[in-house]
Design an enzyme around this catalytic site. Sequence first.
Site, mmCIF file in Angstrom:
data_model
loop_
_atom_site.group_PDB
_atom_site.id
_atom_site.type_symbol
_atom_site.label_atom_id
_atom_site.label_comp_id
_atom_site.label_asym_id
_atom_site.label_seq_id
_atom_site.Cartn_x
_atom_site.Cartn_y
_atom_site.Cartn_z
ATOM 1 N N GLN A 189 50.380 7.966 66.644
ATOM 2 C CA GLN A 189 49.208 8.781 66.952
ATOM 3 C C GLN A 189 49.264 9.191 68.423
ATOM 4 O O GLN A 189 49.420 8.337 69.296
ATOM 5 C CB GLN A 189 47.923 8.001 66.664
ATOM 6 C CG GLN A 189 47.732 7.631 65.205
ATOM 7 C CD GLN A 189 47.333 8.824 64.344
ATOM 8 O OE1 GLN A 189 46.970 9.876 64.847
ATOM 9 N NE2 GLN A 189 47.415 8.655 63.030
ATOM 10 N N ASN A 222 49.072 1.564 61.331
ATOM 11 C CA ASN A 222 48.018 1.911 62.286
ATOM 12 C C ASN A 222 46.616 1.619 61.740
ATOM 13 O O ASN A 222 45.792 0.999 62.410
ATOM 14 C CB ASN A 222 48.144 3.391 62.658
ATOM 15 C CG ASN A 222 47.118 3.839 63.671
ATOM 16 O OD1 ASN A 222 47.085 3.328 64.783
ATOM 17 N ND2 ASN A 222 46.279 4.793 63.292
ATOM 18 N N ASP A 298 46.227 9.172 54.446
ATOM 19 C CA ASP A 298 46.420 9.940 55.682
ATOM 20 C C ASP A 298 47.673 10.788 55.480
ATOM 21 O O ASP A 298 48.719 10.527 56.061
ATOM 22 C CB ASP A 298 46.566 8.984 56.868
ATOM 23 C CG ASP A 298 46.674 9.712 58.202
ATOM 24 O OD1 ASP A 298 46.478 10.945 58.228
ATOM 25 O OD2 ASP A 298 46.970 9.052 59.214
ATOM 26 N N CYS A 323 44.870 16.066 58.768
ATOM 27 C CA CYS A 323 45.241 16.887 59.928
ATOM 28 C C CYS A 323 45.253 18.374 59.568
ATOM 29 O O CYS A 323 45.703 19.200 60.356
ATOM 30 C CB CYS A 323 46.603 16.458 60.473
ATOM 31 S SG CYS A 323 47.952 16.579 59.269
ATOM 32 N N GLU A 357 41.484 17.395 63.381
ATOM 33 C CA GLU A 357 41.656 16.144 62.625
ATOM 34 C C GLU A 357 40.291 15.741 62.085
ATOM 35 O O GLU A 357 39.308 15.702 62.838
ATOM 36 C CB GLU A 357 42.205 15.048 63.538
ATOM 37 C CG GLU A 357 42.674 13.812 62.813
ATOM 38 C CD GLU A 357 44.186 13.769 62.624
ATOM 39 O OE1 GLU A 357 44.653 12.817 61.993
ATOM 40 O OE2 GLU A 357 44.876 14.686 63.098
#
Length: 366
Positions: A189, A222, A298, A323, A357
Amino acid sequence: MTYKRIDTSEYPQQLAQKADRVREMFRPFHLNEVEVFESPASHYRMRAEFRVWHEGDDLYYIMFNPETREKIRMNEFIPGSLLINELMKELISLLKPNDVLRRKLFQVDFLTTTTGEAIISLLYHRPLDDQWEQEAIQLREALTSIAKVEVIGRARKQKRVLYKESVTEEVKVDGKSYLSLQTENSFTQPNAIINQQMISWAKRHAGNNSHDLLELYCGNGNFTLPLAENFNRVLATEISKSSVAAARENAELNNIKNVTVVRMSAEEFSAALSGELESKRAADAEIHSFDCQTVLVDPPRAGLDKDTLKLVSQYQRIIYISCNPETLTENIHDLSSSHKVTAAAMFDQFPYTDHIETGVVLERKS
């Protein structure tokens, strides 16, 4: 490697305009509120890439104007972390007089952490020999006065790692710290502050559960590791070999025992779960033993394909980090017969750009 000159005083206005776009995007889903998470106006990017321009004895970083393709000399990089800016100046001063290290060097990549570690990747249009390595070792030693630096050389079909190819980031979420191994040339990220806010938002909306979590596209863990304490167990999938290795190592690093990471694409996992595909990896992970009622995704910019949409539609709660607003809204429409959006957020991961995002929570309709 494009760059538009930025004026930090304009950031509040740009953020407000972006937030209005997101609210308009979610209007069809009858949401009363969209949370907006603001980035620092400068020094927010933990990684950066620059082309290197040779002009006689001079040597400098450049980026390109996205509209005119004009070269822009980069003596500093306002979006980049303070450490990137410090290393930029020191590195170029060390490279300029060094004929071995500067010869056919065409790109420099920086990856930094909030804890003062960095990887500098030097990319060349020539093979790298032992002489290059000796000079690179001295370069690394000279940079240690600024930070704990790793230097990596890359050329066509060649990669020379002096010592390590990873750094350790400290991710702080709701007063708790998680160590995260970040490997060179793997996805991380870019905006550390926004990343921590995204994880915190996901944890808040995940709640505390006695059941399990399924995570698709888990990367280096993450979201996986901070969310592990919200669930009985976590089953996480990822296709990248290096990311799977990092996720497993990060789980060990943080002494998190209730996470299983499987190297499978979302499509393969869906087929294995439905019984359409026999998979040793799925069998070894005992994927059918998990009681997953929440799924976190994600995905890349393409969003979720039809098979993955069919898979996630089976779960009570979907936490979707995106995104790409276009594919996100398409996917929400596809899920609208079974789920409704109950929460949404905008995370300004990329200030001064059109990139958005977002995060949404979808709950199964009663």
